[in-house]
Scaffold this motif. Structure first.
Motif, PDB file in Angstrom:
ATOM      1  N   ARG A  44      42.238 -25.019 -26.786  1.00 44.02           N
ATOM      2  CA  ARG A  44      42.317 -25.108 -25.334  1.00 44.02           C
ATOM      3  C   ARG A  44      43.746 -25.514 -24.968  1.00 44.02           C
ATOM      4  O   ARG A  44      44.568 -25.770 -25.843  1.00 44.02           O
ATOM      5  N   HIS A  45      44.015 -25.546 -23.702  1.00 47.20           N
ATOM      6  CA  HIS A  45      45.379 -25.795 -23.267  1.00 47.20           C
ATOM      7  C   HIS A  45      45.398 -26.800 -22.115  1.00 47.20           C
ATOM      8  O   HIS A  45      44.390 -27.001 -21.440  1.00 47.20           O
ATOM      9  N   GLY A  46      46.542 -27.414 -21.926  1.00 43.52           N
ATOM     10  CA  GLY A  46      46.658 -28.401 -20.870  1.00 43.52           C
ATOM     11  C   GLY A  46      48.102 -28.564 -20.412  1.00 43.52           C
ATOM     12  O   GLY A  46      49.026 -27.959 -20.958  1.00 43.52           O
ATOM     13  N   LEU A  47      48.270 -29.399 -19.396  1.00 45.61           N
ATOM     14  CA  LEU A  47      49.586 -29.718 -18.858  1.00 45.61           C
ATOM     15  C   LEU A  47      49.722 -31.228 -18.774  1.00 45.61           C
ATOM     16  O   LEU A  47      48.766 -31.930 -18.414  1.00 45.61           O
ATOM     17  N   VAL A  48      50.912 -31.735 -19.093  1.00 40.30           N
ATOM     18  CA  VAL A  48      51.157 -33.176 -19.006  1.00 40.30           C
ATOM     19  C   VAL A  48      51.284 -33.548 -17.533  1.00 40.30           C
ATOM     20  O   VAL A  48      52.147 -33.039 -16.815  1.00 40.30           O
ATOM     21  N   LEU A  49      50.412 -34.441 -17.117  1.00 42.91           N
ATOM     22  CA  LEU A  49      50.360 -34.848 -15.719  1.00 42.91           C
ATOM     23  C   LEU A  49      51.182 -36.106 -15.475  1.00 42.91           C
ATOM     24  O   LEU A  49      51.740 -36.298 -14.390  1.00 42.91           O
ATOM     25  N   GLU A  50      51.247 -36.965 -16.489  1.00 47.68           N
ATOM     26  CA  GLU A  50      51.927 -38.248 -16.320  1.00 47.68           C
ATOM     27  C   GLU A  50      52.364 -38.767 -17.685  1.00 47.68           C
ATOM     28  O   GLU A  50      51.662 -38.576 -18.683  1.00 47.68           O
ATOM     29  N   VAL A  51      53.515 -39.414 -17.721  1.00 52.17           N
ATOM     30  CA  VAL A  51      54.023 -40.014 -18.955  1.00 52.17           C
ATOM     31  C   VAL A  51      54.455 -41.448 -18.661  1.00 52.17           C
ATOM     32  O   VAL A  51      55.159 -41.699 -17.686  1.00 52.17           O
ATOM     33  N   ASP A  52      53.994 -42.373 -19.489  1.00 53.84           N
ATOM     34  CA  ASP A  52      54.392 -43.783 -19.354  1.00 53.84           C
ATOM     35  C   ASP A  52      54.673 -44.327 -20.757  1.00 53.84           C
ATOM     36  O   ASP A  52      53.752 -44.653 -21.513  1.00 53.84           O
ATOM     37  N   ARG A  53      55.970 -44.368 -21.117  1.00 52.63           N
ATOM     38  CA  ARG A  53      56.403 -44.778 -22.456  1.00 52.63           C
ATOM     39  C   ARG A  53      55.707 -43.919 -23.519  1.00 52.63           C
ATOM     40  O   ARG A  53      55.961 -42.739 -23.591  1.00 52.63           O
ATOM     41  N   GLU A  54      54.815 -44.486 -24.328  1.00 54.36           N
ATOM     42  CA  GLU A  54      54.191 -43.705 -25.411  1.00 54.36           C
ATOM     43  C   GLU A  54      52.807 -43.180 -25.040  1.00 54.36           C
ATOM     44  O   GLU A  54      52.032 -42.784 -25.908  1.00 54.36           O
ATOM     45  N   LEU A  55      52.512 -43.167 -23.764  1.00 53.54           N
ATOM     46  CA  LEU A  55      51.196 -42.704 -23.315  1.00 53.54           C
ATOM     47  C   LEU A  55      51.381 -41.484 -22.411  1.00 53.54           C
ATOM     48  O   LEU A  55      52.260 -41.464 -21.546  1.00 53.54           O
ATOM     49  N   ALA A  56      50.566 -40.458 -22.625  1.00 48.59           N
ATOM     50  CA  ALA A  56      50.622 -39.242 -21.804  1.00 48.59           C
ATOM     51  C   ALA A  56      49.226 -38.900 -21.293  1.00 48.59           C
ATOM     52  O   ALA A  56      48.237 -39.009 -22.024  1.00 48.59           O
ATOM     53  N   VAL A  57      49.155 -38.502 -20.030  1.00 44.59           N
ATOM     54  CA  VAL A  57      47.900 -38.029 -19.436  1.00 44.59           C
ATOM     55  C   VAL A  57      47.983 -36.509 -19.342  1.00 44.59           C
ATOM     56  O   VAL A  57      48.904 -35.956 -18.720  1.00 44.59           O
ATOM     57  N   VAL A  58      47.026 -35.836 -19.987  1.00 39.86           N
ATOM     58  CA  VAL A  58      47.023 -34.372 -20.060  1.00 39.86           C
ATOM     59  C   VAL A  58      45.844 -33.831 -19.261  1.00 39.86           C
ATOM     60  O   VAL A  58      44.700 -34.263 -19.462  1.00 39.86           O
ATOM     61  N   GLN A  59      46.122 -32.908 -18.337  1.00 40.39           N
ATOM     62  CA  GLN A  59      45.020 -32.241 -17.635  1.00 40.39           C
ATOM     63  C   GLN A  59      44.647 -30.976 -18.423  1.00 40.39           C
ATOM     64  O   GLN A  59      45.492 -30.137 -18.713  1.00 40.39           O
ATOM     65  N   VAL A  60      43.374 -30.892 -18.794  1.00 39.38           N
ATOM     66  CA  VAL A  60      42.886 -29.808 -19.650  1.00 39.38           C
ATOM     67  C   VAL A  60      42.498 -28.627 -18.766  1.00 39.38           C
ATOM     68  O   VAL A  60      41.662 -28.759 -17.865  1.00 39.38           O
ATOM     69  N   LEU A  61      43.084 -27.478 -19.032  1.00 40.95           N
ATOM     70  CA  LEU A  61      42.876 -26.333 -18.159  1.00 40.95           C
ATOM     71  C   LEU A  61      41.454 -25.785 -18.250  1.00 40.95           C
ATOM     72  O   LEU A  61      40.856 -25.412 -17.249  1.00 40.95           O
ATOM     73  N   GLU A  62      40.916 -25.698 -19.460  1.00 40.86           N
ATOM     74  CA  GLU A  62      39.600 -25.088 -19.624  1.00 40.86           C
ATOM     75  C   GLU A  62      38.464 -26.052 -19.284  1.00 40.86           C
ATOM     76  O   GLU A  62      37.371 -25.621 -19.006  1.00 40.86           O
ATOM     77  N   ASP A  63      38.643 -27.317 -19.323  1.00 36.37           N
ATOM     78  CA  ASP A  63      37.756 -28.460 -19.092  1.00 36.37           C
ATOM     79  C   ASP A  63      37.532 -29.186 -20.418  1.00 36.37           C
ATOM     80  O   ASP A  63      37.870 -28.684 -21.496  1.00 36.37           O
ATOM     81  N   THR A  64      36.938 -30.378 -20.336  1.00 35.85           N
ATOM     82  CA  THR A  64      36.798 -31.233 -21.520  1.00 35.85           C
ATOM     83  C   THR A  64      35.385 -31.194 -22.100  1.00 35.85           C
ATOM     84  O   THR A  64      35.068 -32.000 -22.977  1.00 35.85           O
ATOM     85  N   ALA A  65      34.533 -30.292 -21.637  1.00 35.39           N
ATOM     86  CA  ALA A  65      33.158 -30.225 -22.140  1.00 35.39           C
ATOM     87  C   ALA A  65      33.158 -29.925 -23.637  1.00 35.39           C
ATOM     88  O   ALA A  65      33.870 -29.038 -24.111  1.00 35.39           O
TER      89      ALA A  65
END
Length: 459
Positions: A44-65
């Motif tokens: 699956r694929h995603g985009l980085v939505l937010e980065v804070d030092r060593e932590l990244a929030v990724v939005q998953v394009l297909e969904d997380t099911a």
């Protein structure tokens, strides 16, 4: 092809709705494209939505099911999401992520472009000029769409806004110059998606249409991506392919609700009606991708369609859209109740750039005068109708009663047309003259005497 890094990260701390939180990352940037590999080998694929030092929030394009955070591997591309661009998109039907939905092969192109786009340098922007003729009388005659303009359609649930958007997409032209349409549907029902495909089949077969359809049961992240894909495709077709491109995006309210859902999953502080505080800038990042560039022949024109919840024009989505765009086409329940299609409220509608794209040397010499007189007469007719409701028609003067007749003639002989019917500009303006001449000549004070003489004399 995307140049994936060799490092894969497995420290996925949690899945939160459509988001995945990854820890221990290094050198990752905002908007970076991500490949996610499940334990089964599925990707699956995603985009980085937010980065804070060593932590990244990724939005998953297909969904997380079906994803187990302890069994995921993530690789970062080192750059934003890019898609192939070029004329191969024309004639294709794809989902909201740009994947084929017509049984054909993946879309390829001679080059790729970042989905986020690049703002047009204001110094190189050309003012919008010349019309896009939609074949819809109420639009071409009174709220002319201009190449490079952003002109939204404001509607409410139950009105035929999708039908009008499809009709405009099916029959718009640029006066014989190279022209195509990119249609982005967001949050559509399967029935609506089928209607769009069938109604635009002829234009797609002529390789004048690229169709992106996101349905209501598709992942919410896809809905946020769909208009960006459409605009990226359109920019290449316009500024590299020398075409005039009309981008129809419907429904922007569904897009904004998807944005609100992702914002809530991120735990952001909500603003008006729980929408994120950056809703204005996010909408502007889409709408402002239209325009013309000095020295290049093409143009991108944007026609967003949005439904106003409960008909409230002060709702954040239409309110902010109105600030960014150059006018609006408003659909009316009252007009729809009279079985008039399209149910355009002419007095509430406005194209602020109409004078740039209509009139002498652009449409027809009498266009602007006729439009101004129609609107002035319609405003007077509305006042007379309100007066008649108070005192009765028998108390009205003969001239006032002529205005009541004009009101009905305007709706049924000028605005009304079939959903599969295209009117030329000459037909539109000739119908306008027929309606105006139902009024006494003394009431047509905004029209030059020479024009009145010519049209009263007939052909």
């Amino acid at each position: 092809m995307t140049d994936w890094g060799e490092i894969e990260y497995t420290a996925v701390r949690e899945l939160r709705g459509p988001l995945a939180v990854v820890t221990g990352v290094h050198g990752v940037g905002w908007d970076e494209f991500v490949r996610i590999t499940l334990d089964s080998g599925e990707q699956r694929h995603g985009l980085v939505l937010e980065v804070d030092r060593e932590l990244a929030v990724v939005q998953v394009l297909e969904d997380t099911a079906g994803m187990d955070p302890s069994r995921l591997r993530m690789a970062f591309a080192g750059g934003p999401l890019r898609i192939p661009v070029g004329p191969d998109w024309l004639g294709r039907v794809c989902n909201g992520r740009g994947e084929p939905a017509d049984g054909g092969p993946p879309v390829f192109g001679p080059t790729t472009a970042a989905v986020g786009g690049t703002p047009i340098n204001p110094v190189r922007r050309e003012p919008p000029a010349e019309p896009v003729l939609t074949g819809v009388t109420a639009v071409d005659g009174l709220t002319t769409l201009v190449r490079g303009q952003k002109l939204p359609i404001f509607s409410v649930a139950g009105l035929p806004h999708l039908q009008l958007a499809v009709q405009i997409a099916a029959q718009s032209t640029a006066a014989g110059e190279p022209f195509c349409v990119v249609f982005a549907g967001m949050g559509l029902t399967h029935a609506d998606a089928s209607f769009v495909r069938d109604a635009l089949e002829e234009r797609a077969a002529a390789h004048e249409l690229a169709l992106l359809l996101n349905t209501a049961d598709d992942p919410v992240i896809e809905r946020i991506l769909t208009p960006r894909l459409a605009l990226t495709i359109a920019e290449n077709l316009a500024f590299e392919g020398a075409r005039h491109v009309l981008v129809v995006m419907t429904d922007m309210t569904s897009y904004a609700e998807a944005l609100r859902e992702v914002s809530a999953a991120r735990g952001e502080t909500p603003a008006r009606r729980a929408y994120p505080g950056y809703l204005y800038s996010d909408l502007a990042s889409l709408y402002e991708r239209c325009g013309r560039i000095r020295g290049r022949p093409g143009s991108v024109t944007v026609l967003p369609v949005l439904t106003m919840p409960a008909g409230d024009i002060t709702h954040p989505v239409p309110d902010l859209t109105g600030y960014i765009t150059e006018g609006q086409i408003v659909l009316s329940r009252e007009t729809h109740a009279q079985s008039v299609y399209p149910p355009v409220d002419a007095l509430a509608s406005l194209s602020r750039l109409m004078r740039k794209g209509a009139g002498p040397h652009r449409t027809r010499d009498d266009h602007l005068d006729v439009a101004a007189q129609l609107l002035a007469a319609l405003a007077r007719a509305r006042q007379v109708r309100e007066l008649a409701d108070l005192v009765g028609q028998t108390a009205l003067s003969p001239t006032d009663r002529r205005y009541l007749n004009f009101d009905q003639a305007f709706l049924h002989r000028f605005v009304a047309q079939r959903p599969d019917e295209a009117h030329s500009l000459d037909q539109t303006l000739d119908q306008a003259w027929q309606v105006l001449l139902t009024l006494p000549r003394g009431q047509l004070s905004m029209l030059p005497a020479a024009l009145l003489d010519a049209h009263e004399a007939g052909p």
